[in-house]
Scaffold this active site. Structure first.
Site, PDB file in Angstrom:
ATOM      1  N   LYS A 143       0.745  -1.180  -0.100  1.00  4.67           N
ATOM      2  CA  LYS A 143       0.143   0.140  -0.057  1.00  4.67           C
ATOM      3  C   LYS A 143       0.940   1.291  -0.024  1.00  4.67           C
ATOM      4  O   LYS A 143       1.701   1.380   0.672  1.00  4.67           O
ATOM      5  CB  LYS A 143      -0.985   0.136   1.185  1.00  4.67           C
ATOM      6  CG  LYS A 143      -1.945   1.106   1.307  1.00  4.67           C
ATOM      7  CD  LYS A 143      -2.737   0.831   2.408  1.00  4.67           C
ATOM      8  CE  LYS A 143      -3.831   1.883   2.468  1.00  4.67           C
ATOM      9  NZ  LYS A 143      -4.616   1.977   3.579  1.00  4.67           N
ATOM     10  N   SER A 191      -9.609   2.011   2.865  1.00  2.00           N
ATOM     11  CA  SER A 191      -9.055   2.755   1.973  1.00  2.00           C
ATOM     12  C   SER A 191      -7.936   1.814   1.271  1.00  2.00           C
ATOM     13  O   SER A 191      -6.992   2.223   0.269  1.00  2.00           O
ATOM     14  CB  SER A 191      -7.936   3.925   2.845  1.00  2.00           C
ATOM     15  OG  SER A 191      -7.281   3.111   3.841  1.00  2.00           O
ATOM     16  N   SER A 204     -10.245  -0.344   7.099  1.00  2.00           N
ATOM     17  CA  SER A 204      -9.396  -0.214   5.825  1.00  2.00           C
ATOM     18  C   SER A 204      -8.873  -1.386   5.307  1.00  2.00           C
ATOM     19  O   SER A 204      -8.419  -1.178   3.940  1.00  2.00           O
ATOM     20  CB  SER A 204      -8.428   1.024   5.768  1.00  2.00           C
ATOM     21  OG  SER A 204      -9.251   2.280   5.850  1.00  2.00           O
TER      22      SER A 204
END
Length: 468
Positions: free
Chosen positions: A68, A143, A167
């Site tokens: 990420k 996210s 997330s």
């Protein structure tokens, strides 16, 4: 044999050990898959093909994973999907990245996310749209939407995500993969760009619970650079996989979660089927109460924005990142750099957080929210004295259409079931449980007491087997 890019962590490691293929073969398969699918899905922001191939040649048994884009990897961009960090290249490895490299993993590429991890759809990324591989007209969640989409589309063997209020778990549910949020402190946050420092955790996003256990084993442990990580030894999570069973396990069903209005009927059906599968596999299902649940959303949207406001103050146009060209004094340099660099959702949360921390409001908002957070934590502590785990929905709906949710408050409700456990610091995991009539994945969430990831993995793996 399956295409190499379809393998999970354990299958890839087994093939590498047997000499059926090399790490370089794995990386080349992912490079080809990236070329084939990323234009459609948009999971990756950058794919470090050259660096991954070099690392694979140096370590022929290493497994490539996606990272990420808020976790620092030396020599790779770390933009947090924001214009304000465009052009920034990390000069160091985060502890989780160093741990991965020590344990036979390669950091292959950077995957998309909501800007600074603020969002539930990955639509807040300033650098591009990510689509759900199960239905490209829909969001992948957020996210960590790029992480979930990369794994679900077989563009990654596994991925790292981060979870502040849901997330990892919500995008895992939306994309039909496993997403494990460790207990607060189980995994180091050093080198992970902070959103809300008392909530953020890095965790694995994988194709199976067993893969999540292997990745968590590599990530977890004490770090001198992060004082929230305890010095106690990390359990053997592979043993938890081998001991997987639901026989005699007490699973709590929090009545407050099951009384929520507005939960999609298909989510209810899949959750009911998951409850029945657990009972059929020998678990005892028990209704429990978490009485302060109704305050969790309000507490989170005071605590998290307040901490974000403080953490994002460093992005000022001076030290690194975007600097406005329209600045004629120091004040305008700060104001215009931040106005041009941050997106609408990040600005919204900075404003909210700055307000609740401001003189005259701190005690009324942040101070009071911190006290209620303690009550929420005590609710969980009391319940885990009676049951081994909790079973809840992950999100009120399956993946929604791109552009469908415009109202910020409606978007925030995506984390309705994941936020309370985050506030309490517990470990939790989204495991695929079924799908809607339209074929959209739906996960269920298992929650265990803090630092009981061994129990969480044991139960999650047993559910995976029971649910098929």
């Amino acid at each position: 044999m399956s295409e190499l890019y379809e393998l999970g962590v354990c299958a890839a490691r087994a093939g590498l050990e047997k000499g059926e293929f090399s790490s370089e073969d794995l990386v080349k398969a992912l490079i080809a898959r990236h070329a084939e699918k990323n234009g459609e899905i948009g999971a990756y922001l950058t794919f470090d093909a050259e660096g991954a191939l070099a690392a694979a040649r140096a370590n022929p048994k290493a497994v490539p994973v996606a990272i990420k884009d808020l976790i620092n990897v030396k020599g790779q961009p770390c933009t947090c999907a924001s214009k304000i960090l465009r052009g920034y290249v990390s000069p160091y490895d985060a502890t989780v990245v160093a741990n991965l490299k020590k344990n036979g993993f390669i950091c292959a590429g950077r995957v998309n996310m909501d800007e600074f991890a603020m969002g539930s759809s990955t639509e807040n990324s300033a650098l591009g749209v990510t689509r759900n591989p199960r239905d490209p007209s829909r969001v992948p969640g957020g996210s960590s939407g790029g992480s979930a989409a990369a794994v679900a589309a077989d563009m990654a063997i596994a991925a790292l995500g981060t979870d502040t209020g849901g997330s990892i778990r919500q995008p895992a549910s939306f994309c039909g993969i496993v997403g494990l949020k460790p207990s607060y402190g189980r995994v180091s946050r050093y080198g992970v760009t902070a959103f809300a420092s008392s909530l953020d955790q890095v965790g694995p996003m994988t194709k199976s619970v067993e893969d999540a256990a292997v990745l968590l084993q590599a990530l977890a442990g004490h770090d001198e650079m992060d004082g929230t990580t305890p010095k106690e030894p990390v359990p053997d999570y592979s043993e938890a996989v081998r001991a997987a069973s639901l026989k005699g396990v007490k699973i709590g069903l929090p009545k407050e979660y099951y009384a929520v209005a507005g939960v999609d009927s298909e989510v209810k059906r899949v959750t009911d089927e998951a409850i029945a599968a657990c009972a059929a596999a020998g678990a005892e299902m028990v209704e429990v109460s978490l009485p302060h649940t109704e305050y969790a959303m309000a507490v989170y949207y005071i605590v998290a924005p307040a901490e974000a406001s403080a953490n994002l103050a460093r992005f000022d146009g001076v030290r690194y990142g975007h600097r406005s060209a329209r600045s004629d004094d120091v004040f305008n340099l700060y104001a215009r750099s931040r106005a041009e660099g941050f997106g609408p959702e990040v600005k919204r949360r900075i404003i909210m957080g700055t307000y609740v921390l401001s003189s005259g409001y701190y005690d009324a908002y942040y101070g009071r929210a911190s006290k209620v957070r303690t009550l929420i934590r005590r609710d969980f502590e009391a319940v885990f004295g009676k049951v081994d785990a909790l079973l809840t929905p992950v999100a009120p709906t399956p993946a929604f259409k791109l552009g469908e949710v415009q109202d910020p408050l409606t978007m925030y409700l995506n984390d309705l079931f994941t936020i309370p456990g985050s506030l309490a610091g517990n470990c939790s995991m989204s495991v695929p449980a079924g799908q809607t009539a339209a074929g959209l994945p739906v996960g269920v969430q298992f929650i265990c007491d803090a630092f009981r990831e061994d129990k969480l993995i044991k139960i999650g793996r047993a559910f995976e087997e029971a649910r098929g």
